[in-house]
Design a protein around this motif. Structure first.
Motif, mmCIF file in Angstrom:
data_model
loop_
_atom_site.group_PDB
_atom_site.id
_atom_site.type_symbol
_atom_site.label_atom_id
_atom_site.label_comp_id
_atom_site.label_asym_id
_atom_site.label_seq_id
_atom_site.Cartn_x
_atom_site.Cartn_y
_atom_site.Cartn_z
ATOM 1 N N GLU A 124 0.834 -1.213 0.000
ATOM 2 C CA GLU A 124 0.000 0.000 0.000
ATOM 3 C C GLU A 124 0.861 1.252 0.000
ATOM 4 O O GLU A 124 0.590 2.212 -0.731
ATOM 5 C CB GLU A 124 -0.931 0.003 1.221
ATOM 6 C CG GLU A 124 -2.093 -0.971 1.115
ATOM 7 C CD GLU A 124 -2.940 -0.986 2.374
ATOM 8 O OE1 GLU A 124 -2.537 -0.346 3.395
ATOM 9 O OE2 GLU A 124 -3.999 -1.650 2.373
ATOM 10 N N ARG A 125 1.909 1.249 0.830
ATOM 11 C CA ARG A 125 2.764 2.434 0.931
ATOM 12 C C ARG A 125 3.533 2.655 -0.374
ATOM 13 O O ARG A 125 3.667 3.792 -0.843
ATOM 14 C CB ARG A 125 3.737 2.287 2.106
ATOM 15 C CG ARG A 125 4.647 3.509 2.340
ATOM 16 C CD ARG A 125 3.817 4.722 2.770
ATOM 17 N NE ARG A 125 4.637 5.901 2.952
ATOM 18 C CZ ARG A 125 5.263 6.229 4.081
ATOM 19 N NH1 ARG A 125 5.151 5.454 5.154
ATOM 20 N NH2 ARG A 125 5.966 7.337 4.165
ATOM 21 N N GLU B 141 1.187 4.169 -2.922
ATOM 22 C CA GLU B 141 0.967 5.594 -2.662
ATOM 23 C C GLU B 141 2.174 6.420 -3.105
ATOM 24 O O GLU B 141 2.030 7.477 -3.721
ATOM 25 C CB GLU B 141 0.706 5.818 -1.167
ATOM 26 C CG GLU B 141 -0.636 5.304 -0.688
ATOM 27 C CD GLU B 141 -0.859 5.536 0.799
ATOM 28 O OE1 GLU B 141 -1.943 5.209 1.286
ATOM 29 O OE2 GLU B 141 0.066 6.044 1.480
ATOM 30 N N THR C 229 -5.970 5.483 -3.819
ATOM 31 C CA THR C 229 -4.538 5.500 -3.501
ATOM 32 C C THR C 229 -4.022 6.938 -3.442
ATOM 33 O O THR C 229 -3.280 7.309 -2.522
ATOM 34 C CB THR C 229 -3.746 4.698 -4.551
ATOM 35 O OG1 THR C 229 -4.240 3.352 -4.589
ATOM 36 C CG2 THR C 229 -2.269 4.665 -4.214
ATOM 37 N N ILE D 7 -2.391 9.095 -0.118
ATOM 38 C CA ILE D 7 -1.107 9.781 0.045
ATOM 39 C C ILE D 7 -1.298 11.270 0.295
ATOM 40 O O ILE D 7 -0.558 11.878 1.078
ATOM 41 C CB ILE D 7 -0.171 9.528 -1.160
ATOM 42 C CG1 ILE D 7 1.254 10.003 -0.864
ATOM 43 C CG2 ILE D 7 -0.692 10.170 -2.428
ATOM 44 C CD1 ILE D 7 1.937 9.316 0.279
#
Length: 317
Positions: free
Chosen positions: A140-141, A144, A230, A234
């Motif tokens: 996920e990170r 982003e 997404t 962020i």
């Protein structure tokens, strides 16, 4: 060498660790650095590799990354990698965050090398639940950061706050959340989606087949709605401190539900300021983000959007 902490050290360390966690969670980076420095003073020089010291430093450096102090954070993560054993979770977390630093600096090749190393070593995490939690957070990170990397520097369009606010209000009045996410996704430059596709495919190819099945398919990952979510993730992460500073005007008005906070462009101004810090100039993206944020109460947004670190709290396993 006996590196067991004394009762005196523990009595000093535990309160400092709690204060450090609070500083990180509140986005007070300078305070986090100061507390990590105080913690370091509790350890003799020959204990530089102690996991409690390295963990405290990692919290502080992750806070620096969230504050976009990239060079400082990068040096910190490199140092932690040198001092921690390569089969430890500290090493994995420092390596993952170092990969994020390289993505922010548009050094995709080095980032991918680090991601590969992390995924190859994930099986060192003995708990299946924790391993999958870490994998999910990592992917996920990275997704982003791929979006953000190609957004940075796209400041070629004028960001008129009144026009952005007017569009945001229309989106709220005429569109569902799903449609707004699609709207945001469609405003993201092709370069962001190309990088996301490249890094995501590379990352997933490193995972064992059973673990790949736990993540969305590439087609799902590139749908406008998913790209929009997404991108919102962020932007929320980098805007959180602006919107949720208890001393800020927008937070006070928002928390008390003062009508003018919605009518006079406060949300759009805060989004534009945040995007300006990263040299992002995409008015449609700003309108979509503003519209979604206005749907929350201050308390909901600030709790749900609080930056979630890659580090896994050992107390919650």
């Amino acid at each position: 060498m006996n590196s067991k902490l004394t009762e005196y050290q523990l009595s000093k360390l535990k309160p400092l660790e709690l204060k450090l966690k609070r500083a990180v969670h509140s986005g007070d980076t300078d305070k986090a650095i100061e507390l990590a420095t105080q913690i370091q003073r509790l350890f003799p020089n020959e204990w530089r590799k102690h996991h409690r010291l390295l963990r405290a430093k990692l919290w502080a450096f992750e806070s620096c990354l969230d504050a976009n102090r990239i060079s400082y954070a990068q040096r910190g993560f490199i140092g932690i990698r040198k001092l921690s054993a390569s089969n430890t979770r500290l090493y994995l977390e420092a390596s993952s965050l170092l990969a994020v630093c390289h993505l922010r600096s548009k050094d995709t090749s080095t980032a991918k090398t680090l991601i590969k190393e992390v995924i190859e070593k994930i099986n060192n995490i003995s708990s299946e639940r924790t391993k999958h939690q870490f994998q999910k957070r990592l992917i996920e990170r990275i997704e982003e950061e791929c979006i953000l990397t190609e957004l940075i520097g796209t400041n070629d369009l004028a960001m008129n706050i009144e026009e952005i606010q007017a569009k945001a209000v229309l989106l709220i009045q005429r569109n569902s959340d799903t449609e707004i996410f699609q709207f945001i996704g469609n405003s993201i430059p092709t370069a962001s989606i190309d990088l996301l596709r490249d890094v995501r495919a590379y990352s997933l190819n490193q995972l064992p087949p059973p673990d790949r099945k736990l993540l969305p398919s590439p087609d799902k990952a590139e749908e406008p709605q998913k790209i929009g979510k997404t991108a919102f993730g962020i932007i929320k992460r980098i805007a959180w401190k602006t919107f949720c500073n208890p001393d800020s005007t927008i937070y006070k008005l928002w928390k008390n539900r003062v009508p003018k906070v919605f009518n006079e462009g406060y949300f759009s101004a805060a989004v534009v300021t945040t995007m300006g810090d990263f040299k992002i100039g995409i008015p449609l993206l700003a309108s979509g983000i503003s519209a979604l944020i206005m749907k929350y109460t201050a308390e909901e947004f600030c709790e749900l959007s609080k930056p979630k670190g890659l580090m896994i709290d050992r107390g919650k396993e």
